[in-house]
Enzyme design. Sequence first.
Site, PDB file in Angstrom:
ATOM      1  N   MET A  19       0.852  -1.189   0.000  1.00 20.50           N
ATOM      2  CA  MET A  19       0.000   0.000   0.000  1.00 20.50           C
ATOM      3  C   MET A  19       0.888   1.240   0.000  1.00 20.50           C
ATOM      4  SD  MET A  19      -2.974  -1.133   2.737  1.00 20.50           S
ATOM      5  CE  MET A  19      -1.877  -2.000   3.885  1.00 20.50           C
ATOM      6  N   VAL A  20       0.734   2.078  -1.010  1.00 23.18           N
ATOM      7  CA  VAL A  20       1.530   3.294  -1.122  1.00 23.18           C
ATOM      8  C   VAL A  20       1.259   4.199   0.079  1.00 23.18           C
ATOM      9  CG1 VAL A  20       1.946   5.372  -2.475  1.00 23.18           C
ATOM     10  CG2 VAL A  20       1.616   3.178  -3.629  1.00 23.18           C
ATOM     11  N   CYS A 101      -1.648  -1.555 -10.381  1.00 21.35           N
ATOM     12  CA  CYS A 101      -1.906  -0.194  -9.901  1.00 21.35           C
ATOM     13  C   CYS A 101      -2.648   0.615 -10.959  1.00 21.35           C
ATOM     14  CB  CYS A 101      -0.602   0.498  -9.542  1.00 21.35           C
ATOM     15  SG  CYS A 101      -0.841   2.194  -8.957  1.00 21.35           S
ATOM     16  N   LYS A 140       1.487  -9.423  -9.460  1.00 22.02           N
ATOM     17  CA  LYS A 140       0.206  -8.991  -8.900  1.00 22.02           C
ATOM     18  C   LYS A 140      -0.529  -8.198  -9.971  1.00 22.02           C
ATOM     19  CE  LYS A 140      -1.928  -6.795  -4.852  1.00 22.02           C
ATOM     20  NZ  LYS A 140      -2.895  -5.885  -5.518  1.00 22.02           N
ATOM     21  N   ARG A 247      -6.315  -2.750   3.374  1.00 17.70           N
ATOM     22  CA  ARG A 247      -6.710  -1.627   4.223  1.00 17.70           C
ATOM     23  C   ARG A 247      -7.229  -2.050   5.589  1.00 17.70           C
ATOM     24  NH1 ARG A 247      -4.302   0.575  -0.048  1.00 17.70           N
ATOM     25  NH2 ARG A 247      -4.207   2.817   0.173  1.00 17.70           N
TER      26      ARG A 247
END
Length: 339
Positions: A19-20, A101, A140, A247
């Site tokens: 996660m950026v 992404c 991914k 998240r």
Amino acid sequence: MNKYKKKEIIKNKISIAPMVDRTDRHFRNFVRMINKDVLLYTEMITAQAIINGDLDYILGFEKIENPIVLQIAATSPEEAYKAVKISEKYDYDEINLNVGCPSDRVSGNMMGACLMAYPEKVAKILEAMNSATSKPVSIKHRIGIDGTKILPDEISKKVFDTYEDMKNFVEIVKKVGIKKFIIHARIAVLAGLDTKQNREIPPLRYDEVYKIKKEIPDLYVEINGGIKTVEEIDKHLEHVDSVMIGRQIYENPMILTQFGKYYGKNIKITREEIIEKMIKYVEKIELNGIRPHLFLMHTHGLFFGQKGSKFWKRAINNPKADSFMLKNLLKELKNERKI
């Protein structure tokens, strides 16, 4: 000898999604205070950043973070090869290529999800990565993309969003020796939706991820997207090899204690014990001249759904928070029986 023979891929039931601005070394250390076993990922790092950047800052991590995967984004086989070769001196357990992404900044540079429109190019990038390391290489990606108005004119009106499109992509990529596929069960819409919307608006199509595993059973398939509970994880594991969760870990890190069953363990760590570990970590980074806020900002969710949550967030949001403050905060939480 098979030129694609690699070290065995990591077969870990649970991984924490890259996660950026989230999965930096501080957050990864926070995860390890709670759970020692889940597979960690770096944030997505571009090949160019690795080639041109401060390597210890970009690639450095502590041994406690293993097992850990380096995720890179690349636009060509040449830069992918260079980046992976450079990363060899760091003890990553696996190297992963991001082809998922949806950010327009990433897609505009021909990286991330837009590459799903070019499976042969992706295969060449992965082939180059494979040749640069003896570590396992994985990918991914999304189940598909809508590249309207983003992709070049010759294919700009084409939508690669059917199961057949994904299967064709997987079939081409696996020919260069890739066996591990982490699949986000949504398409990526490259124009019109931002990154957050791309995690929420395109519908989840878990059945298509299950189907690819059923039809190509020799693949190691990990599912990602919208997964929040142990009950959901258990359901997915009936169909695929492993589960990636994102998240939810950031928002409610104590869920990590529920994952012990996947490793034959019973994790009983308390929030008090975690804060004691945090104090030691903050004392260490203070000695290295690192602002404690860079670590503490990742711990907002420690009291998720619990008495004391607002009290905790207010205290750690103070930009001057330090180890001394944490010690006093722990005393207050204990005195007020919020811990």
